[in-house]
Design an enzyme around this catalytic site. Structure first.
Site, PDB file in Angstrom:
ATOM      1  N   ASP A  36       1.025  -1.136  -0.103  1.00  0.00           N
ATOM      2  CA  ASP A  36      -0.136  -0.032  -0.074  1.00  0.00           C
ATOM      3  C   ASP A  36       0.940   1.334  -0.161  1.00  0.00           C
ATOM      4  O   ASP A  36       2.353   1.378   0.665  1.00  0.00           O
ATOM      5  CB  ASP A  36      -0.727   0.224   1.055  1.00  0.00           C
ATOM      6  CG  ASP A  36      -2.240   1.043   1.194  1.00  0.00           C
ATOM      7  OD1 ASP A  36      -3.435  -0.201   0.970  1.00  0.00           O
ATOM      8  OD2 ASP A  36      -1.987   2.293   1.076  1.00  0.00           O
ATOM      9  N   ASP A  57       4.479   1.918  -4.583  1.00  0.00           N
ATOM     10  CA  ASP A  57       3.669   2.865  -5.174  1.00  0.00           C
ATOM     11  C   ASP A  57       3.387   2.102  -6.689  1.00  0.00           C
ATOM     12  O   ASP A  57       3.915   2.324  -7.569  1.00  0.00           O
ATOM     13  CB  ASP A  57       4.035   4.534  -5.054  1.00  0.00           C
ATOM     14  CG  ASP A  57       3.286   5.631  -6.889  1.00  0.00           C
ATOM     15  OD1 ASP A  57       2.119   4.851  -7.069  1.00  0.00           O
ATOM     16  OD2 ASP A  57       3.413   6.134  -7.100  1.00  0.00           O
ATOM     17  N   CYS A  84      -6.689  -4.649  -5.271  1.00  0.00           N
ATOM     18  CA  CYS A  84      -7.195  -3.657  -4.616  1.00  0.00           C
ATOM     19  C   CYS A  84      -6.391  -1.956  -4.729  1.00  0.00           C
ATOM     20  O   CYS A  84      -7.776  -1.813  -3.893  1.00  0.00           O
ATOM     21  CB  CYS A  84      -7.633  -4.167  -3.205  1.00  0.00           C
ATOM     22  SG  CYS A  84      -8.498  -6.068  -3.132  1.00  0.00           S
ATOM     23  N   SER A 146     -15.585  -2.579 -11.035  1.00  0.00           N
ATOM     24  CA  SER A 146     -16.554  -1.920  -9.660  1.00  0.00           C
ATOM     25  C   SER A 146     -17.403  -2.457 -10.662  1.00  0.00           C
ATOM     26  O   SER A 146     -17.926  -1.788 -12.147  1.00  0.00           O
ATOM     27  CB  SER A 146     -16.641  -0.862  -9.788  1.00  0.00           C
ATOM     28  OG  SER A 146     -17.652   0.439  -8.856  1.00  0.00           O
ATOM     29  N   TYR A 159     -13.691   7.713 -12.506  1.00  0.00           N
ATOM     30  CA  TYR A 159     -13.838   6.086 -11.781  1.00  0.00           C
ATOM     31  C   TYR A 159     -14.805   5.441 -13.164  1.00  0.00           C
ATOM     32  O   TYR A 159     -13.583   4.265 -12.317  1.00  0.00           O
ATOM     33  CB  TYR A 159     -14.736   6.350 -10.417  1.00  0.00           C
ATOM     34  CG  TYR A 159     -14.464   5.671  -9.633  1.00  0.00           C
ATOM     35  CD1 TYR A 159     -13.354   4.829  -9.439  1.00  0.00           C
ATOM     36  CD2 TYR A 159     -16.139   4.654  -9.637  1.00  0.00           C
ATOM     37  CE1 TYR A 159     -13.195   4.030  -8.049  1.00  0.00           C
ATOM     38  CE2 TYR A 159     -15.579   3.315  -8.969  1.00  0.00           C
ATOM     39  CZ  TYR A 159     -14.917   3.047  -7.929  1.00  0.00           C
ATOM     40  OH  TYR A 159     -14.784   1.683  -7.128  1.00  0.00           O
TER      41      TYR A 159
END
Length: 253
Positions: A36, A57, A84, A146, A159
């Site tokens: 992360d 990163d 994720c 998504s 997004y």
């Protein structure tokens, strides 16, 4: 592919879906490295599951290479990779201030789409050199899209575009890697209990819950993690995008 005793890498593991996935894989016996950009968060998750937490990163080829090298040194080569890491940013194509901020749009694409490809491609490059196991498998990669990929709402141009790219990446990546015995899957979650929902007013929160038909609630991060586990363990799951949304269909607003 079995999970027990295999090395796994999870990006975006400081919180939310990534942290839950790291826990599920660790409970199944994997040696998990949590990546992360929030190094403290990654280490906190890793400490809780007995894994390794590293700063990474995902938009940097060098940062990802260094993180994967450190993960390999600690746990051996990863056969499981779950992406994720992602961000959300709102903005209409043309808003009150004019055209959408290109820097914002580019940042969302860089993290959500290019970052996913960056980690996936580097992890896969290491997997293809591993000895095959049952079903000629060398590794499994699970990416996160998504339902906004196909049902982007007003103000979700950046997004939705980024997650649409992740979803569209699934089949060609699976086809590219099939001869090496590496599977590629993608999960398209609906509305889940992640940190971005914690600051919402009660009325907005309740309105979101009403959109999910059954179960009549937001998804729980561990349910996402359990789906990752199911995809990893089922060798016929390859090249597809799986919705995980309680029959939710997003309206324009």
């Amino acid at each position: 592919m079995r999970i027990k005793d295999h090395a796994a890498v999870v990006t975006g593991g400081a919180s939310g879906l990534g942290a839950a996935t790291a826990r599920v894989l660790a409970e199944a016996g994997a040696r998990v490295t949590v990546l992360d950009v929030n190094e403290d968060g990654a280490r906190a998750t890793a400490e809780a599951i007995g894994g390794l937490g590293l700063a990474c990163d995902v938009t940097s080829a060098e940062s990802v290479a260094a993180a994967l090298a450190a993960a390999t040194e600690a746990h051996g080569p990863a056969r499981l990779c779950v992406n994720c890491a992602g961000v959300v940013a709102g903005g209409r194509v043309v808003g009150k201030e004019g055209a959408h901020d290109l820097a914002v749009f580019s940042r969302v694409i860089a993290i959500n789409l290019i970052g996913t490809f960056n980690v996936m491609s580097q992890a896969a490059a290491a997997m293809v050199d591993l000895a095959p196991e049952d079903e000629h498998e060398r590794g499994v990669i699970v990416n996160t899209a998504s339902i906004a990929a196909t049902e982007g709402q007003v103000g979700q141009a950046a997004y939705a575009a980024s997650k649409g790219g992740v979803a569209s990446l699934t089949l060609p990546a699976a086809r590219d890697l099939a001869r090496h015995g590496v599977r590629v899957m993608c999960i398209a979650p609906g509305l889940f209990e992640t940190p971005m929902f914690e600051s919402l007013p009660p009325d907005v929160y309740d309105a979101l819950i009403k959109k999910t038909l059954h179960p009549h609630r937001l998804g729980r991060p561990e349910e996402f993690g359990r789906m990752v586990r199911a995809l990893v363990e089922n060798p016929m799951m390859n090249g597809s995008v799986v919705r995980l949304d309680g029959a939710l269909r997003l309206e324009p607003r």
